[in-house]
Design an enzyme around this catalytic site. Structure first.
Site, PDB file in Angstrom:
ATOM      1  N   LYS A  40      -7.738  -0.529   7.094  1.00  0.00           N
ATOM      2  CA  LYS A  40      -8.198  -1.158   5.842  1.00  0.00           C
ATOM      3  C   LYS A  40      -7.332  -2.365   5.508  1.00  0.00           C
ATOM      4  O   LYS A  40      -7.819  -3.401   5.096  1.00  0.00           O
ATOM      5  CB  LYS A  40      -8.129  -0.156   4.683  1.00  0.00           C
ATOM      6  CG  LYS A  40      -9.174   0.929   4.778  1.00  0.00           C
ATOM      7  CD  LYS A  40      -9.102   1.876   3.616  1.00  0.00           C
ATOM      8  CE  LYS A  40      -7.896   2.765   3.658  1.00  0.00           C
ATOM      9  NZ  LYS A  40      -8.087   4.177   3.769  1.00  0.00           N
ATOM     10  N   ARG A  48     -11.952  14.306   7.015  1.00  0.00           N
ATOM     11  CA  ARG A  48     -10.572  14.812   7.101  1.00  0.00           C
ATOM     12  C   ARG A  48     -10.202  15.555   5.831  1.00  0.00           C
ATOM     13  O   ARG A  48      -9.505  16.566   5.850  1.00  0.00           O
ATOM     14  CB  ARG A  48      -9.603  13.647   7.309  1.00  0.00           C
ATOM     15  CG  ARG A  48      -9.658  13.079   8.707  1.00  0.00           C
ATOM     16  CD  ARG A  48      -8.905  11.776   8.782  1.00  0.00           C
ATOM     17  NE  ARG A  48      -7.527  11.896   8.375  1.00  0.00           N
ATOM     18  CZ  ARG A  48      -6.825  10.926   7.794  1.00  0.00           C
ATOM     19  NH1 ARG A  48      -7.370   9.753   7.561  1.00  0.00           N
ATOM     20  NH2 ARG A  48      -5.571  11.119   7.462  1.00  0.00           N
ATOM     21  N   HIS A  67       0.848  -1.189   0.000  1.00  0.00           N
ATOM     22  CA  HIS A  67       0.000   0.000   0.000  1.00  0.00           C
ATOM     23  C   HIS A  67       0.882   1.236   0.000  1.00  0.00           C
ATOM     24  O   HIS A  67       1.881   1.291   0.701  1.00  0.00           O
ATOM     25  CB  HIS A  67      -0.912   0.004   1.228  1.00  0.00           C
ATOM     26  CG  HIS A  67      -1.979   1.040   1.167  1.00  0.00           C
ATOM     27  ND1 HIS A  67      -3.176   0.837   0.517  1.00  0.00           N
ATOM     28  CD2 HIS A  67      -2.014   2.300   1.639  1.00  0.00           C
ATOM     29  CE1 HIS A  67      -3.905   1.931   0.599  1.00  0.00           C
ATOM     30  NE2 HIS A  67      -3.226   2.836   1.279  1.00  0.00           N
ATOM     31  N   SER A  87      -5.849   5.041   9.519  1.00  0.00           N
ATOM     32  CA  SER A  87      -6.704   4.929   8.334  1.00  0.00           C
ATOM     33  C   SER A  87      -6.196   3.817   7.411  1.00  0.00           C
ATOM     34  O   SER A  87      -6.950   2.921   7.003  1.00  0.00           O
ATOM     35  CB  SER A  87      -6.707   6.288   7.609  1.00  0.00           C
ATOM     36  OG  SER A  87      -7.175   6.169   6.302  1.00  0.00           O
ATOM     37  N   ASP A 137     -13.458   4.397   8.893  1.00  0.00           N
ATOM     38  CA  ASP A 137     -12.410   5.118   8.162  1.00  0.00           C
ATOM     39  C   ASP A 137     -13.008   5.847   6.967  1.00  0.00           C
ATOM     40  O   ASP A 137     -12.650   6.992   6.682  1.00  0.00           O
ATOM     41  CB  ASP A 137     -11.312   4.153   7.688  1.00  0.00           C
ATOM     42  CG  ASP A 137     -10.375   4.855   6.711  1.00  0.00           C
ATOM     43  OD1 ASP A 137      -9.741   5.831   7.133  1.00  0.00           O
ATOM     44  OD2 ASP A 137     -10.318   4.468   5.536  1.00  0.00           O
TER      45      ASP A 137
HETATM   46  N1  URA Z   1      -4.475   6.982   2.424  1.00  0.00           N
HETATM   47  C1  URA Z   1      -5.417   6.513   3.289  1.00  0.00           C
HETATM   48  O1  URA Z   1      -6.031   5.489   3.060  1.00  0.00           O
HETATM   49  N2  URA Z   1      -5.655   7.221   4.403  1.00  0.00           N
HETATM   50  C2  URA Z   1      -4.984   8.354   4.702  1.00  0.00           C
HETATM   51  O2  URA Z   1      -5.235   8.925   5.738  1.00  0.00           O
HETATM   52  C3  URA Z   1      -4.010   8.835   3.789  1.00  0.00           C
HETATM   53  C4  URA Z   1      -3.772   8.118   2.647  1.00  0.00           C
END
Ligand code: URA
Length: 449
Positions: A191, A172, A86, A187, A165
């Site tokens: 996931k 955010r 990621h 965040s 999230d």
């Molecule tokens: N990517 C995400 O999934 N969350 C964040 O807060 C920043 C980048």
């Protein structure tokens, strides 16, 4: 005994720099999800976190609570190691689309839940959706079946995965509270931990086009996420990679898919190749560590090189490309695209971008290039905006290249000319030209394990 809690008191406590308990965070998250706390109070809390930060215990608790707000995929019926990668977000960053088929070709499963682009950064899901017919909204069952059968699948975040999230991220995004280390860490990790992984490789971007502008902050974000991942039973490592200039030669969804197809056929610009091979080497390595109890030790330079050579083999023998074709087909896209990339819609207009200067490009600001691409239609200024999959920028030159006023630095691809002048202005304002070649900066900065 139930303790009476109020959002007001929790916000005040964080504002004043105290540590919140797990119960307080739990109250806040569940009340927000069930609409008992309004956006204005949650925004205020997020801003308090932005300024005050969070302790490790708070960050882990927040991650666990966001993870628990949805379901966790169960892949225990697949014995092959499951690994994902990621990125924290960048410009021209198309590595996931090259890595997922490449790693799957090496018999490591990759269950990837990816995001959309926002602001100046791009997103894997938007890029994939430029392939005619391709769907990223598969059911969890289809997702799992593809991971099992094909070896990988890439889908967008569903309502079942970390819904807290999803809701918080949208807030955010409009309240200037994205660039917070604990909030980004919680965040991303909420996931990723829902994917039922054994191993995770994080690409933490650092530089002008990244959320983390300096190495110190990027290192802190990396070690926070590595700590959370390992504490929650997923072997996690992070690679810090440079994002001062865009990665590769294209920015914008369809254009980036064309670059991915040519990468899967063995043609990659040096910076993209270095990031793909380094992240890929760590993914394959960590897959081998998944079944061992101990923490993954650092990979030696010699081993890293051996893994990179293996990855190159799987590109050169057509294994990665074949997986990509099968993936497009399995996700309802037209697999002919892989053989004829021109099937991806092109923009009606192309403008050459030149500057009246001679010399070496010292800097090509990734954030400004990303904003220019967004203004051409490739990105969204606000969640929910429609995007133009054919718009974007092809970079003829990059940092270190010599330019003259006769040669275009870039080509703007667009259909809607509303913001073309602004896009050109901002892109050019991010270029610096000088008489001597700039020092070459490594694209791989560090590894946090
Ligand atoms: N990517 C995400 O999934 N969350 C964040 O807060 C920043 C980048």
């Amino acid at each position: 005994m139930t303790i009476f809690m109020r959002a007001y008191d929790i916000i005040k406590k964080k504002r004043d720099g105290a540590e919140l308990s797990r119960e307080e965070l739990s109250f806040l998250i569940s009340a927000y999800l069930s609409n008992k706390i309004p956006d204005y109070q949650m925004s205020s809390f997020l801003m308090a976190v932005y300024f005050r930060g969070m302790t490790d215990a708070e960050t882990i608790a927040l991650t666990e609570l966001m993870l628990a707000s949805g379901s966790r995929l169960d892949f225990s019926d697949i014995s092959t190691p499951k690994v994902d990668k990621h990125s924290t977000g960048g410009v021209g960053d198309k590595t996931s689309i090259i890595l997922a088929p490449l790693i799957a070709a090496m018999n490591v499963k990759v269950p990837m839940i990816a995001g959309r682009g926002l602001g100046h950064t791009g997103g894997t899901i938007d890029k994939l959706e430029s392939i005619p017919g391709l769907r990223t909204d598969l059911s969890i069952k289809e997702f799992k079946d593809n991971v099992k059968g094909l070896g990988f699948s890439i889908i967008s975040q569903t309502d079942e995965i970390a819904p807290a999230d999803k809701k918080l991220y949208s807030l955010r995004d409009v309240t200037a509270t994205v660039e917070s280390i604990p909030l980004i860490a919680a965040s991303i990790m909420s996931k990723k931990l829902a994917e039922g992984l054994g191993g995770l490789v994080l690409d933490v971007k650092v530089g002008k086009g990244a959320f983390m502008k300096n190495i110190r902050d990027a290192g802190k974000l990396a070690s926070t996420m590595v700590h959370i991942g390992n504490a929650m039973g997923v072997k996690t490592i992070a690679v810090l990679t440079g994002m001062n200039q865009p990665l590769g030669k294209t920015i914008g969804n369809g254009l980036e898919i064309k670059e991915c197809i040519s990468a899967l056929r063995g043609k990659m610009p040096d910076d993209l190749k270095e990031v793909v091979l380094t992240l890929g080497a760590w993914m394959v390595y960590i897959a081998g560590c998944v079944t061992e109890e101990a923490e993954a030790p650092r990979l030696s330079e010699r081993m890293l090189m051996a893994y990179k050579l293996k990855l190159i083999d799987f590109i050169e023998n057509g294994g990665a490309f074949k997986k990509f074709v099968e993936f497009v087909d399995a996700q309802y896209g037209d697999p002919g695209v892989a053989f004829k990339p021109d099937m991806i819609p092109s923009a009606a207009r192309v403008k050459e971008i030149r500057i009246p200067a001679k010399g070496y490009i010292q800097e090509m600001d990734a954030e400004k290039a990303g904003i220019a691409s967004m203004l051409l239609g490739a990105g969204r200024q606000q969640a929910g905006d429609r995007i133009d999959h054919s718009a974007g920028i092809v970079l003829n030159k990059k940092t270190g290249d010599y330019i003259t006023p006769d040669e275009p630095v870039a080509m703007f691809h667009y259909n809607d000319e509303t913001h073309i002048n602004e896009a050109e202005e901002i892109f050019i304002s991010g270029l610096q030209v000088g008489d001597i070649p700039p020092d070459k900066k490594p694209v791989i900065i560090d590894v946090v394990i």
